[in-house]
Structures are given as C-alpha cells and as structure tokens.
Write an enzyme that holds these catalytic residues in place. Structure first.
Site, PDB file in Angstrom:
ATOM      1  N   ASP A 119       0.838  -1.193   0.000  1.00  0.00           N
ATOM      2  CA  ASP A 119       0.000   0.000   0.000  1.00  0.00           C
ATOM      3  C   ASP A 119       0.879   1.250   0.000  1.00  0.00           C
ATOM      4  OD1 ASP A 119      -2.247  -1.570   0.157  1.00  0.00           O
ATOM      5  OD2 ASP A 119      -2.464  -1.364   2.329  1.00  0.00           O
TER       6      ASP A 119
ATOM      7  N   SER B 192      -5.797  17.435  -9.629  1.00  0.00           N
ATOM      8  CA  SER B 192      -4.501  17.055  -9.086  1.00  0.00           C
ATOM      9  C   SER B 192      -4.494  17.404  -7.608  1.00  0.00           C
ATOM     10  CB  SER B 192      -3.381  17.821  -9.811  1.00  0.00           C
ATOM     11  OG  SER B 192      -2.120  17.519  -9.236  1.00  0.00           O
TER      12      SER B 192
ATOM     13  N   GLY C   8      -2.939  -5.410   1.729  1.00  0.00           N
ATOM     14  CA  GLY C   8      -3.734  -6.467   1.128  1.00  0.00           C
ATOM     15  C   GLY C   8      -4.591  -7.124   2.195  1.00  0.00           C
TER      16      GLY C   8
ATOM     17  N   GLY D 123     -19.722   1.658  10.205  1.00  0.00           N
ATOM     18  CA  GLY D 123     -18.691   2.597  10.633  1.00  0.00           C
ATOM     19  C   GLY D 123     -18.779   2.843  12.124  1.00  0.00           C
TER      20      GLY D 123
ATOM     21  N   GLY E 146     -21.526   1.345  14.493  1.00  0.00           N
ATOM     22  CA  GLY E 146     -21.564  -0.035  14.933  1.00  0.00           C
ATOM     23  C   GLY E 146     -21.917  -0.997  13.812  1.00  0.00           C
TER      24      GLY E 146
ATOM     25  N   GLY F 297     -11.428  -2.433   8.093  1.00  0.00           N
ATOM     26  CA  GLY F 297     -12.287  -3.562   7.767  1.00  0.00           C
ATOM     27  C   GLY F 297     -11.593  -4.890   7.967  1.00  0.00           C
ATOM     28  N   ASP F 298     -10.295  -4.940   7.697  1.00  0.00           N
ATOM     29  CA  ASP F 298      -9.543  -6.188   7.863  1.00  0.00           C
ATOM     30  C   ASP F 298      -9.340  -6.512   9.339  1.00  0.00           C
ATOM     31  OD1 ASP F 298      -9.295  -6.544   5.102  1.00  0.00           O
ATOM     32  OD2 ASP F 298      -7.564  -5.209   5.028  1.00  0.00           O
TER      33      ASP F 298
END
Length: 293
Positions: free
Chosen positions: A12, A36, A48, A221, A224, A251-252
C-alpha cells in the site's frame, strides 16, 4: 485450529491530502474531470486483505494461514509474515509479476480514492484450497475475481465453513454470481454501501440473505453493526476511537476479530463486539499492520 484467509497480499502506498475531495471535484464538470492533489504525506506499507487479516489474527493469538499470491518483489513481505508467526506455506510466488499494489489517497474526512494494480493476484485462482484437516474456518475476502469464485466452491466442497466478505471486490460480480456465493457461504459480511449493492444485484432483501446463512453482518462505521443471526436483527453499538488517523485496514481488523470469535465458538454479537473494538484500535494508527493489542 487454523483459520484460512483467502485474499490479496499487496503493498500500500498511502498518501494524505490535507483538504477535502468534495471541495476540488465539481459535480457539473465530471465529464471533463481533471484534478490534481498535493499530498505532503506519503508512506509505503505492507497491506492487502489477506496480509492485514493475518496480522490481526496473530495479534489475537490465532493461527493464520493466508491463501494468496505474491510477485517477484514480495520476499520482504514473505519474511515479515513468517516473522509474525503466520503460516506462509500456501502463499504462491508468481515470478513474472509484481505483488499487487494499492495507491490510496485519504482526505481530511477520511474519504479515500484508490488505484489498484492486481499483479500476481490475478493468478491467485491457480492456488487451490489446501487439503488440511486443521482448518476450522475460512474467509473469502477481496481477491482476484476468479480466485474468489474458485475458492468459494472449493471451500464448500471441502466442507469448510467460510465467511463471504466481498468488500471492494463486490462490483466484479453479477446477481447470479453473488447469489451463488451466498448459497455456498456460512456467513456474509458487508458494509452499508455494499449491502445496498448486494441487495440490488441479487434481488434479495437483507432478511432474505440472512435466512440462507448462519449470520449476516452489515457494518455501519462508527455507528456499529447490524447483526442478523438466529432469526433476529441486533444493532451492536460502535466503539469510539481514541484518535482517527487512518481508516486503511479497519475492515480487515474487523474481519480478523470476526474470524477469531467464530473459531472460538462465540455468538455473532460477541464476534462483532470484538470487531468494533479492533476497528477502533486500528483507526488510531497508520497503516493496516502497525497497531497492537
């Protein structure tokens, strides 16, 4: 018992825009979009979904087994995972590709714009679900399109219960394919935006999806999560973060907690309560793999 994590390994590149995207993008000029963004903050992280989830599982003391593909540039990542105690036996090396790369730009409101190069991830479907007797549960997280289809079928055929969490990969699938995932999976997790897309494409209501699986989770989010289990819908409150620095990998972290709880035999509500705590902890640190319990 081991937890199989089917998903991506990626590097990342995370950039911080010290403004708001909404102030720079003119809705009336989207047909000639040319913008930009100056990004004073930039760093490169291990990422990942498979890598981030495996990291979270190791923080919880769980046995993580990623099923993923990496490129010729991934040796440092492989060594990092091994150093964390992650079982890397089923990480496939694709020598003529780069490891997947995500370029992520975040604004002051934690909105994100991401460009993603799949690289070796495009070959992940050639890496089959292993024949192991110690796998208690698995997850099909965002990965190559073919890999998500193939691994879901292989997990089901092997009798391994799994979580279907398509994340940002959901738009790759049509309604028939998504209904197929739901039929094969034991649990389904999505965020509120993905939930709307999932119901639109499948023609199923959330209640209808919940009837087909052991549990359905919709993350909201900071508000909850909504949990459907045992015929009931429960709102599990969010956990306030001590600081909001970087949403990358939240999220991971949640997925790792969910998998750990399932492997431990917890109720869905308990799993999600831990997931909310993990997400709040992660957002207070930068990168997907730098927080600690």
């Amino acid at each position: 018992m081991a937890i199989l994590v089917c998903g991506s390994l990626a590097f990342d590149t995370i950039m911080t825009y010290e403004g708001r995207f909404a102030e720079q993008i003119l809705p009336s000029q989207l047909h000639i979009l040319n913008v930009s963004f100056l990004v004073p903050g930039l760093r490169r992280e291990f990422g990942g979904c498979a890598g981030n989830i495996a990291y979270g599982l190791r923080q919880l003391g769980a046995q993580a087994v990623p099923l993923a593909a990496m490129g010729s540039d991934g040796q440092d990542y492989l060594e990092r995972l091994a150093g964390l105690g992650v079982d890397t036996a089923h990480v496939q090396r694709v020598e003529d590709s780069y490891t997947a790369q995500a370029m992520i730009m975040t604004d002051l409101d934690n909105n994100q714009i991401t460009a993603f190069h799949p690289g070796a991830m495009s070959s992940a479907h050639l890496n089959p679900v292993p024949s192991r007797t110690d796998i208690a549960v698995a997850i099909v997280a965002p990965d190559g399109r073919d890999a998500m289809l193939v691994h879901s079928r292989q997990l089901h055929d092997a009798g391994i219960p799994f979580v279907f969490d398509p994340g940002q990969g959901l738009p790759m699938f049509n309604g028939e394919e998504l209904r197929g995932f739901i039929e094969l999976a034991s649990w389904v997790t999505v965020n509120d935006y993905e939930a709307k897309m999932l119901t639109d494409r499948t023609g199923l209501s959330l209640e209808g999806i919940a009837e087909q699986v052991r549990g359905l989770v919709v993350t909201l989010g900071e508000q909850g999560c909504e949990v459907w289990a045992d015929g009931q819908k429960t709102l599990v409150p969010g956990v306030k973060a001590t600081a909001v620095l970087d949403p990358t990998g939240c999220g991971d972290a949640f997925r790792a907690a969910l998998l750990h709880g399932i492997e431990q035999g917890w109720s869905m509500q308990q799993c999600v309560e831990l997931g909310n705590r993990m997400g709040a902890l992660k957002i207070a640190s930068r990168g997907g793999q730098n927080y600690s319990l």
